[in-house]
Each structure stands twice: as structure tokens, then as C-alpha cells.
Motif scaffolding. Structure first.
Motif, short mmCIF file in Angstrom:
data_model
loop_
_atom_site.label_atom_id
_atom_site.label_comp_id
_atom_site.label_asym_id
_atom_site.label_seq_id
_atom_site.Cartn_x
_atom_site.Cartn_y
_atom_site.Cartn_z
N LYS A 78 0.86 -1.18 0.00
CA LYS A 78 0.00 0.00 0.00
C LYS A 78 0.89 1.22 0.00
N CYS A 79 0.68 2.11 -0.97
CA CYS A 79 1.52 3.30 -1.06
C CYS A 79 0.72 4.44 -1.69
N PRO A 80 1.09 5.68 -1.40
CA PRO A 80 0.35 6.82 -1.96
C PRO A 80 0.60 6.95 -3.46
N LEU A 81 -0.36 7.55 -4.14
CA LEU A 81 -0.20 7.89 -5.54
C LEU A 81 0.12 9.38 -5.65
N LEU A 82 1.18 9.70 -6.34
CA LEU A 82 1.60 11.08 -6.52
C LEU A 82 1.04 11.62 -7.83
N ILE A 83 0.65 12.88 -7.86
CA ILE A 83 0.14 13.51 -9.07
C ILE A 83 1.33 14.08 -9.85
N VAL A 84 1.45 13.69 -11.12
CA VAL A 84 2.64 14.03 -11.90
C VAL A 84 2.28 14.69 -13.22
N CYS A 85 3.25 15.40 -13.78
CA CYS A 85 3.07 16.09 -15.06
C CYS A 85 4.45 16.38 -15.64
N ARG A 86 4.46 17.10 -16.76
CA ARG A 86 5.74 17.49 -17.38
C ARG A 86 6.29 18.73 -16.67
N PRO A 87 7.60 18.96 -16.76
CA PRO A 87 8.17 20.22 -16.26
C PRO A 87 7.58 21.40 -17.02
N GLY A 88 7.30 22.47 -16.32
CA GLY A 88 6.75 23.66 -16.95
C GLY A 88 5.25 23.64 -17.13
N HIS A 89 4.60 22.60 -16.67
CA HIS A 89 3.14 22.52 -16.74
C HIS A 89 2.53 23.70 -15.97
N PRO A 90 1.40 24.26 -16.43
CA PRO A 90 0.80 25.40 -15.71
C PRO A 90 0.55 25.14 -14.22
N LEU A 91 0.25 23.92 -13.85
CA LEU A 91 -0.02 23.63 -12.44
C LEU A 91 1.23 23.70 -11.58
N THR A 92 2.41 23.59 -12.20
CA THR A 92 3.64 23.69 -11.42
C THR A 92 3.89 25.11 -10.93
N PRO A 163 2.83 5.73 -8.35
CA PRO A 163 3.56 5.49 -7.10
C PRO A 163 5.02 5.89 -7.28
N GLU A 164 5.63 6.27 -6.20
CA GLU A 164 7.01 6.76 -6.27
C GLU A 164 7.96 5.72 -6.86
N VAL A 165 7.70 4.45 -6.60
CA VAL A 165 8.61 3.40 -7.06
C VAL A 165 8.76 3.41 -8.58
N LEU A 166 7.72 3.78 -9.32
CA LEU A 166 7.82 3.84 -10.78
C LEU A 166 8.50 5.11 -11.26
N LEU A 167 8.45 6.16 -10.47
CA LEU A 167 9.04 7.42 -10.88
C LEU A 167 10.57 7.40 -10.80
N ARG A 168 11.11 6.41 -10.14
CA ARG A 168 12.57 6.34 -10.01
C ARG A 168 13.26 6.13 -11.35
N HIS A 169 12.52 5.62 -12.33
CA HIS A 169 13.10 5.39 -13.66
C HIS A 169 13.16 6.67 -14.48
#
Length: 210
Positions: A78-92, A163-169
Motif C-alpha cells: 500500500k503506497c500513496p499515488l503522486l500527481i505528476v506532469c511534465r516540467p513547466g506545466h501550468p499547475l507547477t 507510485p514513487e517506485v515507478l518514478l525512479r526510472h
């Protein structure tokens, strides 16, 4: 035992990419005569596969399955899901984003989980759509691999969850985590099989490899 036969696994996108693919690779080396099928599907399709015996084992989010009296489940992670996007996205550009802000951009990924459906807007929004008849939500951009999600994010204003584990790549030059906290959105995955049904030796070996 596990030396011959066939093993069919129906897996969710994230569990498939976190460990199911590698587990099958390990098993195929140990048991080269076994036939393997790994089918990546949405959670509701996986539950149907398990109930209809179209797979030997489900490997997906177990939130709904654990509430079904006809299914057995076993938690893996069980792990949190992080909301992700490209660099420079308006939400950033925001110091902190809210759930309502996310509806104004296309979502990329698998079908929307039940935990979010109660918060979906009634009026049409860019995120995707919600079918009131089937009570199922879908993102604007529905895909079944995380590599496809990553490519969509890099070439659009789409957002996704991971999940963070996939973002490590991926380095932070490719995918960034948005400053938004939705603690009740998490990945709660594990094994799913029909209650009262004995697992095959190959399915038991798959669980051990995972």
C-alpha cells in the motif's frame, strides 16, 4: 508441480510494471516449459476475469475485491499515488494545487478508481468523463502502460498519478510531482482469486516471486 502447464495473470497497470513482469521473467527462467500469459487490464475487468476463471490469479488494487464475499485477497503493498506532469506545466506554477484544479486538464492512465468518483464534477471538464449509467469514470487519455503515460505527459498538458517506485526510472527533468496532497488516493494492491479455489503450483510460485 510447476514444471509444465499454463499460468494466466490479469494485472493492473502499476502492479504489472512494479513487479509482475519481473516475476514472470524469473519464473520463465526457472521453469522454461510453462506457458505464461500476462494481461494488463483495469481493476473491474480483472475482477471479472477472476470470477469467470479467465485467469488463474488477479494482481491489482484489492480495495473492491476485499469487500466481495466470493473473492480472496492478499495485500502486497500500500503506497500513496503522486500527481505528476511534465516540467513547466501550468499547475507547477501554483504553490499548492487542489483536486478541483486537476479537473481542468486531461488525465492520462487507466479507468478512474472508485475513491475519486464521488468527487468528479457534474459538468463536462477536460479531465475525462463519468458514465452515470455504468457508474464508471474514465480519463481523457486511457492507456495501459506507464511508458505510454510518460510520453503523453511529456508531449501535452495531461496529468497522471503514479507510485514513487515507478518514478525512479524517470528524472525530474522528464516528470515532476505536483504540489497537491490527496492522501485518500493510494495504491492498495495484491493478489485476488476466487474463494474456495485452490491455487495452482505455478500461481503459488508467482506469488512467491513477486
Amino acid at each position: 508441480g510447476v514444471e509444465t502447464g499454463h499460468l494466466a495473470i490479469s494485472a493492473g497497470l502499476y502492479p504489472a510494471e512494479i513487479s509482475a513482469q519481473e516475476a514472470i521473467g524469473v519464473l520463465s527462467k526457472q521453469h522454461p516449459s510453462v506457458l505464461f500469459d500476462l494481461n494488463v487490464k483495469d481493476w473491474w475487468a480483472i475482477l471479472e476475469d477472476v470470477r469467470e476463471a479467465r485467469c488463474d490469479l488477479g494482481f491489482a488494487d484489492i480495495t473492491m475485491a476485499s469487500q466481495s464475499p466470493d473473492l480472496e485477497t492478499e495485500l502486497v503493498r500500500k503506497c500513496p499515488l503522486l500527481i505528476v506532469c511534465r516540467p513547466g506545466h501550468p499547475l507547477t506554477k501554483l504553490e499548492s494545487a487542489k483536486l478541483d484544479d486537476l479537473f481542468d486538464y486531461p488525465w492520462a492512465g487507466v479507468n478512474i478508481p472508485n475513491a475519486i468518483e464521488a468527487y468528479l464534477p457534474d459538468q463536462p471538464k477536460p479531465y475525462g468523463e463519468f458514465d452515470r449509467a455504468t457508474k464508471r469514470g474514465r480519463p481523457r487519455l486511457r492507456v495501459e502502460t506507464f511508458s505510454a503515460i510518460a510520453r503523453l505527459l511529456l508531449n501535452s498538458d495531461a496529468i497522471s498519478a503514479a507510485p514513487e517506485v515507478l518514478l525512479r526510472h524517470y528524472g525530474n527533468k522528464q516528470i515532476v510531482v505536483l504540489p497537491v496532497s490527496i492522501p485518500w488516493v493510494s495504491l492498495n494492491y495484491g493478489f485476488i482469486w476466487r474463494r474456495g479455489r485452490s491455487l495452482s503450483p505455478a500461481a503459488v510460485a508467482f506469488k512467491a516471486a513477486v
